[in-house]
Write a protein that holds these residues in place. Structure first.
Motif, PDB file in Angstrom:
ATOM      1  N   LYS A  50      -6.487  -5.321   6.980  1.00  0.00           N
ATOM      2  CA  LYS A  50      -6.949  -5.694   5.650  1.00  0.00           C
ATOM      3  C   LYS A  50      -7.078  -7.213   5.521  1.00  0.00           C
ATOM      4  O   LYS A  50      -8.041  -7.710   4.908  1.00  0.00           O
ATOM      5  CB  LYS A  50      -5.987  -5.154   4.593  1.00  0.00           C
ATOM      6  CG  LYS A  50      -6.009  -3.638   4.442  1.00  0.00           C
ATOM      7  CD  LYS A  50      -5.144  -3.183   3.281  1.00  0.00           C
ATOM      8  CE  LYS A  50      -5.245  -1.683   3.060  1.00  0.00           C
ATOM      9  NZ  LYS A  50      -4.526  -1.241   1.857  1.00  0.00           N
ATOM     10  N   SER A  64      -2.986  -6.231   0.207  1.00  0.00           N
ATOM     11  CA  SER A  64      -2.238  -5.068   0.692  1.00  0.00           C
ATOM     12  C   SER A  64      -2.512  -3.806  -0.119  1.00  0.00           C
ATOM     13  O   SER A  64      -2.453  -2.696   0.418  1.00  0.00           O
ATOM     14  CB  SER A  64      -0.737  -5.353   0.674  1.00  0.00           C
ATOM     15  OG  SER A  64      -0.289  -5.652  -0.644  1.00  0.00           O
ATOM     16  N   PHE A  65      -2.817  -3.963  -1.398  1.00  0.00           N
ATOM     17  CA  PHE A  65      -2.819  -2.816  -2.317  1.00  0.00           C
ATOM     18  C   PHE A  65      -4.064  -1.938  -2.190  1.00  0.00           C
ATOM     19  O   PHE A  65      -3.974  -0.719  -2.064  1.00  0.00           O
ATOM     20  CB  PHE A  65      -2.659  -3.315  -3.757  1.00  0.00           C
ATOM     21  CG  PHE A  65      -2.695  -2.236  -4.793  1.00  0.00           C
ATOM     22  CD1 PHE A  65      -1.719  -1.251  -4.829  1.00  0.00           C
ATOM     23  CD2 PHE A  65      -3.710  -2.192  -5.741  1.00  0.00           C
ATOM     24  CE1 PHE A  65      -1.744  -0.253  -5.789  1.00  0.00           C
ATOM     25  CE2 PHE A  65      -3.747  -1.198  -6.701  1.00  0.00           C
ATOM     26  CZ  PHE A  65      -2.763  -0.228  -6.725  1.00  0.00           C
ATOM     27  N   TYR A 119      -1.951  -3.763   7.456  1.00  0.00           N
ATOM     28  CA  TYR A 119      -2.123  -4.996   6.693  1.00  0.00           C
ATOM     29  C   TYR A 119      -2.909  -6.040   7.475  1.00  0.00           C
ATOM     30  O   TYR A 119      -3.687  -6.807   6.891  1.00  0.00           O
ATOM     31  CB  TYR A 119      -0.768  -5.555   6.280  1.00  0.00           C
ATOM     32  CG  TYR A 119      -0.047  -4.736   5.240  1.00  0.00           C
ATOM     33  CD1 TYR A 119      -0.739  -3.964   4.310  1.00  0.00           C
ATOM     34  CD2 TYR A 119       1.345  -4.729   5.178  1.00  0.00           C
ATOM     35  CE1 TYR A 119      -0.076  -3.221   3.355  1.00  0.00           C
ATOM     36  CE2 TYR A 119       2.021  -3.985   4.229  1.00  0.00           C
ATOM     37  CZ  TYR A 119       1.308  -3.238   3.314  1.00  0.00           C
ATOM     38  OH  TYR A 119       1.975  -2.491   2.367  1.00  0.00           O
ATOM     39  N   THR A 168      -7.690  -0.231  -0.860  1.00  0.00           N
ATOM     40  CA  THR A 168      -8.267   0.247   0.392  1.00  0.00           C
ATOM     41  C   THR A 168      -9.270  -0.783   0.911  1.00  0.00           C
ATOM     42  O   THR A 168      -9.732  -1.660   0.165  1.00  0.00           O
ATOM     43  CB  THR A 168      -9.004   1.583   0.191  1.00  0.00           C
ATOM     44  OG1 THR A 168     -10.130   1.362  -0.695  1.00  0.00           O
ATOM     45  CG2 THR A 168      -8.077   2.639  -0.398  1.00  0.00           C
ATOM     46  N   SER A 181       0.841  -1.200   0.000  1.00  0.00           N
ATOM     47  CA  SER A 181       0.000   0.000   0.000  1.00  0.00           C
ATOM     48  C   SER A 181       0.872   1.244   0.000  1.00  0.00           C
ATOM     49  O   SER A 181       1.836   1.347   0.774  1.00  0.00           O
ATOM     50  CB  SER A 181      -0.904   0.009   1.232  1.00  0.00           C
ATOM     51  OG  SER A 181      -1.538   1.262   1.375  1.00  0.00           O
TER      52      SER A 181
END
Length: 390
Positions: free
Chosen positions: A299, A371-372, A296, A374, A39
């Motif tokens: 997420k 991770s990337f 992370y 939102t 991210s």
């Protein structure tokens, strides 16, 4: 016109399906679970600005000059202190991907066998193929004895064919693509087989410091420092744009890597190395890493909950204790490659698991990155993917 001009190695190259996806679509315009991007929220921009200024003040023009092929001493010493190894065992690389490539280049002749897990990291498989290695994948077994016997069967088959295993490539912590980790007993077993059958181990550990639960497990390198080459990276714990990694190994191995790198890049990026060294030594890296882990973990927890809520019956997935990925297994008969166009047309991307299997199996699997995007986009992406799955 050009085919007869190319080397024999060129026919062994294969394109990354991940990069091909990136060519087709704008990642920000779809729900992308495809890449392994960290991210951008984890990039400590203000701290980097301050560190860059400090480096320029401290090193002046030296920060923009050529440097040692082994890496600048300041960064080598910082890495050595962090991981408790002698500095003469540390080589800085231009990314851990280069570490994989130079290990293969200095160890493998065409036809030599490289062992790996199945599935395994796509970028490593690309490198092995480019040097015309004979790749043998071994699937993980939950039972330790069955797992050991699977490797023994492969090793004995290689011997029977009159071939040589040069090394085992393994990501023991939060593997790409599965997100799973090896237990201590599994690591000890593999190191024991390396000693018994006389092969090296390339331990790729770019995700090791991104642990969200559970206890840290000793590295394979710590179990056998003279037989294991340990690869690390700043890409997932700092910023991938710096393109910096490291190799920790016996000096005799590093000497060959050192000579090899002279023909590749002369030296890793000097300014980037000084920034990384200052960032690491100042404590800023650990402070930022703690924030990254918190982000992370949230997420990952969100994605696991969404899969439980929305995925159709018959879909299974891994529960990673860290890293950036998890692996979905869909019902038999599903083909994740054939489903690509349907998914992309709907606005969601993943990576088909088949590409991570050396033998082309795993057609009913896919890798998801958490991770990337939102949290909001992860939520909408899972809902969409679940909706379009048959």
């Amino acid at each position: 016109m050009y085919n007869e001009k190319f080397s024999k190695d060129v026919s062994s190259f294969f394109r990354s399906p991940v990069r091909e996806i990136f060519k087709r679509v704008d990642l920000n315009a779809i729900y992308s679970f495809a890449g392994g991007y960290p991210s951008a929220d984890t990039f400590p921009l203000e701290d980097i600005k301050q560190t860059v200024a400090e480096v320029i003040d401290k090193y002046q023009g030296k920060a923009f000059q050529y440097g040692a092929t082994q890496g600048v001493m300041e960064l080598r010493e910082a890495v050595a202190r962090r991981y408790g190894v002698p500095v003469e065992r540390v080589q800085i690389t231009s990314s851990s991907q280069q570490g994989i490539d130079v290990c293969t280049r200095v160890l493998v002749d065409p036809g030599d066998v490289v062992l790996t897990s199945s599935p395994s990291y796509l970028g490593a498989l690309q490198s092995f193929c480019s040097y015309r290695a004979d790749i043998r994948g071994v699937a993980h077994k939950d039972d330790l004895n069955e797992y050991r016997q699977a490797y023994i069967k492969t090793l004995d088959q290689v011997r029977a064919e009159g071939k040589q295993v040069k090394f085992l490539y393994m990501i023991p912590d939060f593997q790409n693509p599965s997100g799973e980790s090896l237990t201590l007993e599994e690591r000890q077993m593999l190191v024991g087989l390396a000693e018994e059958y006389d092969f090296l181990i390339v331990e790729d550990s770019p995700y090791r410091e991104l642990r969200y639960e559970g206890e840290h497990i000793p590295t394979m390198y710590s179990l056998s420092p003279d037989r294991v080459i340990h690869l690390g990276s700043f890409s997932k714990i700092f910023a991938p744009g710096f393109r910096l990694g490291w190799a920790i190994a016996h000096p005799e191995i590093l000497d060959k890597i050192y000579v090899c790198k002279q023909s590749l890049d002369l030296c890793p990026p000097i300014m980037d190395q000084y920034v990384a060294a200052e960032f690491l030594e100042s404590g800023r890296l650990d402070a930022n890493l703690a924030k990254s882990i918190e982000l992370y973990k949230g997420k990952r927890d969100l994605l696991l909950g969404l899969l439980e809520e929305y995925m159709p019956a018959g879909v299974r997935w891994t529960h990673p204790q860290g890293g950036l990925f998890l692996f979905l297994t869909l019902p038999e008969g599903f083909d994740a490659v054939k489903f690509y166009d349907t998914a992309l047309d709907a606005g969601v991307a993943y990576v088909a698991g088949e590409f991570f299997h050396p033998d082309g199996s795993g057609k009913n699997t896919m890798r998801l990155n958490f991770s990337f995007m939102t949290k909001e986009r992860i939520t909408e992406g899972v809902k969409l993917l679940s909706k379009i799955l048959p």
